[in-house]
Design an enzyme around this catalytic site. Structure first.
Site, mmCIF file in Angstrom:
data_model
loop_
_atom_site.group_PDB
_atom_site.id
_atom_site.type_symbol
_atom_site.label_atom_id
_atom_site.label_comp_id
_atom_site.label_asym_id
_atom_site.label_seq_id
_atom_site.Cartn_x
_atom_site.Cartn_y
_atom_site.Cartn_z
ATOM 1 N N GLU A 67 0.830 -1.206 0.000
ATOM 2 C CA GLU A 67 0.000 0.000 0.000
ATOM 3 C C GLU A 67 0.863 1.255 0.000
ATOM 4 O O GLU A 67 0.557 2.231 -0.687
ATOM 5 C CB GLU A 67 -0.920 0.000 1.218
ATOM 6 C CG GLU A 67 -2.070 -0.986 1.137
ATOM 7 C CD GLU A 67 -2.858 -1.052 2.424
ATOM 8 O OE1 GLU A 67 -4.084 -0.937 2.368
ATOM 9 O OE2 GLU A 67 -2.244 -1.234 3.500
ATOM 10 N N GLU A 120 3.573 17.740 10.113
ATOM 11 C CA GLU A 120 2.346 17.001 9.796
ATOM 12 C C GLU A 120 1.396 17.106 10.986
ATOM 13 O O GLU A 120 1.393 16.240 11.870
ATOM 14 C CB GLU A 120 2.650 15.534 9.477
ATOM 15 C CG GLU A 120 3.416 15.332 8.176
ATOM 16 C CD GLU A 120 3.462 13.874 7.739
ATOM 17 O OE1 GLU A 120 2.889 13.020 8.460
ATOM 18 O OE2 GLU A 120 4.052 13.594 6.677
#
Length: 250
Positions: free
Chosen positions: A78, A164
């Protein structure tokens, strides 16, 4: 006294493992430890303990409608797909800043969660998670439940990751609170704990009438060794994914 056997492979598992550009995630087939973070997001998984604590925090703040999960556990495959898609769509600079190399993402651990304010058109890579309102309340309470804001502004030279605001990492209590109190990154905290050796001075932290004792045990080879602990002492062990294990007693 009671004896606890420590094995070399324990370096690579636990809530305090450091996964970054220098230290890849090494453990595979941990799916049995993963559970959905919420019933309404069944495909977003976290480690059982991290999921439990996140649910407790969301419940305390009564913010399930305002804060939603975006991304939890990711396989290496992924991550490869996300990385390559981002390269095509956003370019090298953006991808380098915001997407970890496959094998080096905290999302492989099941201990990291990306969160967003519940608004239309949530960005998967950089979801909006502000420093005001309910997001501020979440940050102010996160450490009590074992979570840290992993990539803060001004720490990019240490983490090699851009700020982030949406990315939170479960490290457990009291470690999250100590990291928050000292304004450390996880990289700095892992290095700091190396001062507190089994045979030397230990780190003590008291909270809610519970005293925690923390120390580091370096692992130099593949031989198992035994750790002697006092009876009736609770113990948690985590590798640091670098060179040893961290023992937390209370």
């Amino acid at each position: 006294m009671r004896s606890l056997t420590i094995q070399q492979q324990q370096i690579y598992c636990g809530e305090l493992i450091l996964v970054n550009s220098a230290y890849p995630y090494r453990i595979e087939n941990q799916e049995h430890w993963m559970v959905p973070v919420r019933k309404d997001f069944p495909k977003i998984l976290l480690h059982k303990r991290a999921s439990k604590k996140l649910k407790e925090l969301i419940h305390k703040l009564n913010c399930a409608k305002e804060i939603v999960p975006v991304s939890g556990l990711r396989s290496v495959q992924e991550q490869i797909e996300i990385y390559e898609d981002c390269l095509r769509e956003e370019g090298v600079g953006y991808t380098t800043n915001f997407v970890a190399m496959p094998g080096h993402s905290e999302h492989h651990t099941g201990l990291a969660i990306d969160l967003a304010e519940n608004k239309p058109d949530i960005d998967f890579i950089c979801p909006e998670f502000s420093y005001t309102g309910i997001c501020k309340e979440f940050r102010e309470n996160a450490a009590k439940y074992g979570f840290i804001e992993r990539y803060k502004e001004g720490k990019e030279f240490i983490t090699n990751v851009a700020k982030e605001p949406w990315h939170f990492r479960y490290v457990g209590y009291p470690h999250a609170q100590i990291i928050e109190d000292m304004d450390y990154t996880l990289e700095e905290y892992i290095e700091y704990l190396k001062k507190f050796k089994e045979k030397g001075e230990h780190l003590y932290y008291k909270s809610n009438n519970v005293e925690y004792e923390i120390f580091f045990v370096p692992i130099y080879d593949e031989h198992n060794f035994k750790l002697l602990l006092k009876e009736n002492t609770r113990c948690q062990i985590s590798g640091n994914n670098v060179d040893g294990i961290i023992v937390t007693l209370w």
